[in-house]
Enzyme design. Structure first.
Site, mmCIF file in Angstrom:
data_model
loop_
_atom_site.group_PDB
_atom_site.id
_atom_site.type_symbol
_atom_site.label_atom_id
_atom_site.label_comp_id
_atom_site.label_asym_id
_atom_site.label_seq_id
_atom_site.Cartn_x
_atom_site.Cartn_y
_atom_site.Cartn_z
ATOM 1 N NE ARG A 80 54.508 17.037 82.431
ATOM 2 C CZ ARG A 80 52.977 16.749 81.974
ATOM 3 N NH1 ARG A 80 52.136 17.521 82.466
ATOM 4 N NH2 ARG A 80 53.121 15.792 80.969
ATOM 5 C CE1 TYR A 133 64.236 39.269 90.605
ATOM 6 C CE2 TYR A 133 62.898 38.251 88.994
ATOM 7 C CZ TYR A 133 64.052 38.311 89.473
ATOM 8 O OH TYR A 133 65.193 37.645 89.510
ATOM 9 C CG ASP A 216 56.891 39.020 94.016
ATOM 10 O OD1 ASP A 216 57.196 38.671 95.162
ATOM 11 O OD2 ASP A 216 57.660 38.886 93.208
ATOM 12 C CE LYS A 241 65.648 35.838 94.929
ATOM 13 N NZ LYS A 241 64.586 36.843 94.285
HETATM 14 C C1 PLP Z 1 63.906 36.807 92.834
HETATM 15 C C2 PLP Z 1 62.652 37.457 92.770
HETATM 16 C C3 PLP Z 1 61.616 36.893 91.911
HETATM 17 C C4 PLP Z 1 62.094 35.898 90.828
HETATM 18 O O1 PLP Z 1 62.156 34.570 91.653
HETATM 19 P P1 PLP Z 1 63.269 33.545 91.084
HETATM 20 O O2 PLP Z 1 63.139 32.458 91.958
HETATM 21 O O3 PLP Z 1 64.702 33.956 90.753
HETATM 22 O O4 PLP Z 1 62.668 33.000 89.572
HETATM 23 C C5 PLP Z 1 60.432 37.519 91.876
HETATM 24 N N1 PLP Z 1 60.050 38.535 92.668
HETATM 25 C C6 PLP Z 1 60.941 38.912 93.703
HETATM 26 C C7 PLP Z 1 60.413 40.078 94.577
HETATM 27 C C8 PLP Z 1 62.048 38.222 93.716
HETATM 28 O O5 PLP Z 1 63.124 38.922 94.621
#
Ligand code: PLP
Length: 435
Positions: A80, A133, A216, A241
């Protein structure tokens, strides 16, 4: 036979190596595991101390009970807190953004929620772009208020002056602690001017309190956009992604200065939101092809976007390679993006019925949310990824019933177009039957 290294990373013949050259073996020594060329999966919860004194010393450093000696390394204690797969991965991941440190999490949401919890406290205000998101939006609007943290949203397409004015008029500008951006915005691909927001954050920073700018960077990063180079303090990722890139794992990441990452990693230890060794290993595999995947996907998207743009049933496309009608967005693009990426949204001339007919007719492209994987995916933002946004807000953001979002994969672009072509032909049949 080791590369020489300074604070910017390894160099050869006086030149720093590019990130893509470091993804295969940086930070791993084959002598650690029977000369295996690849790092193994350290599938273990805990690590054996050589003796009790070593265990004591490792804990002193991990818990910040004393300063590190010159050659002392943070020892392995418990997965962890740290694990070789995560440490090697984080040391590679940081190069893409030119960050001092990075942290990997169990999901993008784990990265975002842990980072916000680490850096915000009761009474603080977070200023954020919209749309963001869905999960981040929910967290900021429904979870943070429980901890006395207020939010102010601004439209991604607003000018920096408009954002500054909105903040002034809120009456709580003195409580600003973080500016949170998502650029390009999903699903409209609106770009937010990072440098403008950084200037705003600096204006509201004081001796005691630095307003942090977090971006982000999931949609274009870490290859085509580098927010830290424009003054942002942290970048956040859903590594599910593009970074993961094969639609086979869930993970997240955060990168930035050593000081901020210390706070973020500290919170991660107590939130327990780190990624597993297996996920860490999968991500190391993915990083080796990150750049060539993203480049191939962006090239494919360019061809697909050109096809969609000329199609009579397509009303409008939202694609970063097609901004000539919007000089202000084009100027931001020129400043902070090095390619248009592979996310395309488009409006069909009809509404939901036509969008559904199109989606239901696809044969090669899969009907699914998520993005950034090797396979092309399509979805309907209004009823899927953005369905929990009220109709009025959706309209303000420009998310209509006829909008379809496509994440372009690595298939041959002409094959993707063939699929789109036959699915759009079905839309015509639906419209004719109705008339
Ligand atoms: C998918 C996504 C998230 C969240 O990510 P997870 O891996 O599904 O928790 C956050 N920001 C953006 C822009 C995303 O496309």
């Amino acid at each position: 036979m080791q590369l020489e290294e300074d604070h910017l990373g390894p160099h050869l013949n006086g030149k720093h190596l590019r990130p893509e050259s470091l993804m295969m073996s940086y930070g791993y020594n084959p002598e650690w595991s029977e000369m295996a060329v690849k790092a193994p999966i350290y599938q273990t919860s805990t690590f054996v101390f050589k003796n009790a004194e070593e265990g004591k010393a490792f804990f002193e450093l991990a818990y910040g009970l004393r300063e590190k000696n010159a050659e002392e390394q943070l020892g392995l204690i418990y997965s962890r807190l740290n694990n070789p797969d995560l440490e090697i991965l984080e040391n590679r991941l940081r190069f893409w953004d030119g960050a001092e440190d990075a942290a990997v999490f169990a999901s993008g949401m784990a990265a975002i929620s842990t980072t916000l919890l680490a850096l915000l406290k009761p009474g603080d205000v977070i200023l954020h772009s919209e749309p963001i998101y869905g999960g981040s939006d929910y967290y900021i609007k429904n979870i943070l208020p429980k901890f006395g943290i207020q939010s102010i949203g601004f439209q991604a397409c607003a000018t920096t002056e408009e954002v500054a004015q909105l903040l002034e008029e809120s009456g709580v500008a003195d409580k600003l602690a973080m500016v949170y951006l998502e650029t390009p915005a999903n699903p409209t691909n609106h770009l937010v001017d990072i440098e403008g927001c950084v200037a705003l954050a600096r204006k509201h920073s004081t001796e005691e309190k630095k307003v942090v700018v977090a971006v982000d960077n999931t949609f274009l990063g870490p290859v085509f956009s580098h927010p830290l180079k424009h003054g942002a303090d942290l970048v956040l990722y859903s590594a599910t992604k593009y970074i993961g890139g094969h639609s086979d794992l869930i993970a997240g990441a955060c990168a930035g200065s050593a000081a901020l990452m210390k706070a973020v990693k500290g919170m991660r230890t107590f939130a327990g939101s780190m990624a597993s060794p297996w996920t860490g290993w999968m991500l190391m595999r993915s990083l080796e092809t990150l750049k060539i995947r993203m480049e191939a996907q962006a090239r494919g998207a360019e061809t697909v976007a050109a096809y969609l743009k000329q199609h009579p049933k397509v009303e409008k496309i939202y694609y970063l390679g097609d901004l000539q009608d919007n000089p202000r967005q084009q100027a931001i693009y020129n400043k902070q993006c090095t390619a248009a990426g592979s996310m395309i949204s488009f409006d069909l001339k009809g509404g939901e019925k036509d969008a559904f007919m199109f989606l239901n007719s696809l044969k090669l492209i899969k009907l699914a949310v998520s993005l950034g994987g090797t396979e092309s995916l399509a979805e309907h933002p209004a009823s899927m990824t953005h369905s929990d946004i009220c109709l009025a807000d959706r309209a303000k953001m420009g998310i209509g019933e006829g909008m379809v979002r496509i994440s372009v994969g690595v298939e041959h672009p002409e094959d993707i177009i063939s699929d789109i072509e036959q699915a759009l032909a079905k839309v015509a049949v639906a419209a004719a039957a109705e008339a």
